[in-house]
Motif scaffolding. Structure first.
Motif: not given
Length: 358
Positions: A335-345
């Protein structure tokens, strides 16, 4: 890789639906499935024709003749770069969760990193990788270029801790044939590098752009850019720090990791070869790069055990200098959208309170 401009809106929508459906089900996607479950207002035959064209473009493939299609590395890359629509609701929800969960561990920075690794693994369902802060004070003591073949030179690097590395590079003097001329020019180039870079640390090298070089050395600008990247890696290796790894059990539940041999090579990398893994997780971004999160899909990962995976990572900072990184290692079907948001935050949170623990 296919340019997004070469794909019509219909091609993009069907590619996006195929990838999203495959991420959700882990099953090859048939045109009939897309016709039934997505509102394309076209027949399954039309969808099948489009999927065939996407396969010809290298964005989809069939694992076997009678199966539906699954995304290729290029398909995922097109999806990540062009087809994901930013979702502020997802980003804000994940930001709130990250802040609430990490607030618990603000007693010291090591506890905060431990908590971050655990939260990344739990929320993503993948492997979380978190590096401890790098020591940025290791400096270059000596640099030398030595000819080893007609088109190759050896870059010898010595740091102030007397760690020595030898790096094979393409020669900037490949067109020269006279040995004395080659030796003379390499010595002058070595003297220039030693004069300009001796005493530089990792943070200093990050800021060098070679915009102003003596006319004698201007012709080597492309070579010097490559050399700086090699020096960054050399200093990162000398400054290597431990890495936190959480979530191996979560990843093994994914169907992509059902083969024992594949799992063993990945576990060996995570448990026994962290010196190879650390420079991939923690990298200095290019000066011109504006991307906050790095995404390496499949074969874009240089280590073979990771080439069935996607690595999503981002640096955390001290005084605007990257000192460590957080990442998620999971199947390409993530789930790229979730993974990107999780790593960034998570990376943002680790950057903000750093001064409190310095």
């Amino acid at each position: 890789m296919v340019n997004q401009a070469e794909l019509s809106a219909r091609h993009q929508n069907i590619l996006k639906a195929t990838i999203k459906h495959y991420i959700a089900t882990a099953e090859p996607v048939a045109s009939k499935t897309l016709a039934q479950q997505y509102d394309f207002n076209v027949s399954s035959a039309t969808i099948r024709n489009v999927m065939g064209r996407l396969e010809s473009a290298g964005l989809l493939y069939q694992p076997h003749a009678s199966a539906g299609r699954v995304p290729s590395d290029s398909g995922y890359r097109t999806y990540v770069d062009h087809l994901i629509v930013p979702n502020d609701n997802i980003d804000q929800a994940i930001q709130k969760i990250v802040q609430q969960e990490l607030q618990i561990a603000r007693t010291n920075f090591e506890a905060l990193l431990q908590r971050a690794a655990k939260i990344l693994a739990t929320l993503s369902g993948y492997i979380a990788l978190v590096t401890f802060p790098q020591k940025l004070n290791s400096t270059l003591r000596h640099i030398q270029l030595v000819p080893v073949a007609a088109n190759q030179v050896m870059l010898i690097v010595v740091t102030d801790s007397y760690q020595t590395q030898s790096i094979l590079m393409e020669s900037p003097l490949a067109e020269e044939v006279d040995e004395n001329t080659i030796n003379h020019k390499l010595q002058r180039l070595s003297n220039f590098l030693d004069r300009e870079l001796k005493g530089c640390c990792l943070a200093d090298i990050k800021g060098i752009k070679w915009t102003k070089i003596d006319s004698e050395f201007a012709q080597y600008r492309d070579f010097l850019k490559i050399l700086l990247n090699q020096l960054k890696l050399a200093l990162q290796s000398d400054n290597s720090s431990p890495m936190l790894i959480h979530g191996v059990a979560e990843l093994l539940r994914q169907p992509e990791f059902s083969q024992l041999q594949q799992v063993q090579t990945l576990l060996s990398l995570l448990e026994e070869q962290q010196e190879k893994l650390s420079p991939i997780i923690f990298t200095f971004p290019e000066l011109e790069s504006l991307k906050r999160v790095s995404i390496k899909i499949g074969m874009e990962n240089s280590l073979e055990p990771m080439q069935t995976c996607t690595l999503v990572s981002a640096n955390y900072y001290q005084d605007h200098v990257p000192v460590g990184s957080v990442g998620i290692l999971g199947p390409k079907r993530m789930l790229y959208e979730n993974a990107i948001a999780l790593v960034k935050n998570t990376a943002d949170y680790l950057s903000n309170p750093f001064q409190a623990f310095a």
